[in-house]
Enzyme design. Structure first.
Site: not given
Ligand SMILES: Cc1cc(-c2n[nH]c(CCNC(=O)c3cc(-c4ccc(F)cc4)cc(O)c3O)n2)ccn1
Ligand SMILES: [Mg+2]
Length: 214
Positions: A141, A144, A169-170, A199
């Site tokens: 998660d 991406k 996810d996603n 979500e």
């Molecule tokens: C260890 C490590 C950890 C990370 C890290 N940690 N936390 C994240 C967040 C990542 N998640 C997302 O970007 C994400 C985005 C959306 C979204 C956003 C905007 C929209 F319009 C539509 C959908 C929806 C989701 O459900 C998502 O999970 N990255 C990064 C790198 N290395």
């Molecule tokens: Mg997500």
């Protein structure tokens, strides 16, 4: 100074959830994100699919890539058997600080190891540093674009065994097309798409569950 969204989310947990009660923490975050401010937690709808995969698998060792505020971390850990371990990797120090407090509020510190850093740095260290032999479940998660390279890294580091499950996810929104193509085409995975919604919205999204065949 202005508060950040993760700080306001933590405030909602501390105000509305009961200490030591993971389900109330999950509920408080979902209410906040549905009625106050959207945030990128896996959410309640996809969260139920996550719950069913975790409960069916009964995993001893779980790796979560992308902690954010700890919503799915708490959701997963609250379903784990007594001696099971969840290692969650967070790159952003501000997210990690909030997630640490959300996890503490849920009273799940003993089951969860929160690690700050990049997946590229920490996946190769899983075995030596955490004494991890194999991963039963990986919940992806994080960024991406990192789903595919990190899957290959998990394979190369010998962290997946026959039956290990990747749950991503996603896969539709924001999407991870190269990852999806890889796991659906590869003879080394049995993949299944669980259709849902992004979500707290009506946009399509879903979880891809891929079983490693060894
Ligand atoms: C260890 C490590 C950890 C990370 C890290 N940690 N936390 C994240 C967040 C990542 N998640 C997302 O970007 C994400 C985005 C959306 C979204 C956003 C905007 C929209 F319009 C539509 C959908 C929806 C989701 O459900 C998502 O999970 N990255 C990064 C790198 N290395
Ligand atoms: Mg997500």
């Amino acid at each position: 100074t202005q508060s950040t969204r993760p700080q306001r989310l933590l405030g909602a947990v501390q105000k509305n959830a009961t200490r030591g009660d993971p389900r109330s923490v999950v509920k408080a975050i979902d209410e906040f994100c549905r009625h106050k401010e959207w945030a990128m937690n896996v959410g309640d709808e996809k969260g139920c699919i996550l719950d069913s995969v975790v409960s069916e698998l009964n995993p001893a060792t779980v790796l979560e890539l992308g902690t954010y505020c700890g919503y799915s971390t708490v959701r997963i850990a609250s379903l784990l058997p007594p001696h099971a371990k969840l290692i969650t990797l967070e790159f952003n120090p501000d997210y990690a600080k909030i997630a640490c407090q959300v996890i503490a509020w849920a009273g799940l510190e003993d089951k969860i190891q929160l690690v700050e850093g990049s997946s590229a740095e920490w996946i190769p260290k899983m075995k030596e540093h955490f004494g991890v032999k194999m991963l039963d479940l990986v919940f992806m998660d994080h960024w991406k674009d990192d789903y595919l390279p990190d899957t290959k890294l998990l394979e190369d580091c010998g962290l997946l065994r026959k039956g290990s499950v990747l749950l991503a996810d996603n896969v539709i929104c924001p999407g991870s097309p190269d990852y999806l193509k890889y796991v659906r085409r590869s003879p080394r995975y049995k993949s299944q798409y669980f259709r849902s919604h992004l979500e707290y919205t009506k946009a399509e999204d879903g979880l891809e569950k891929s079983v490693f065949l060894g």
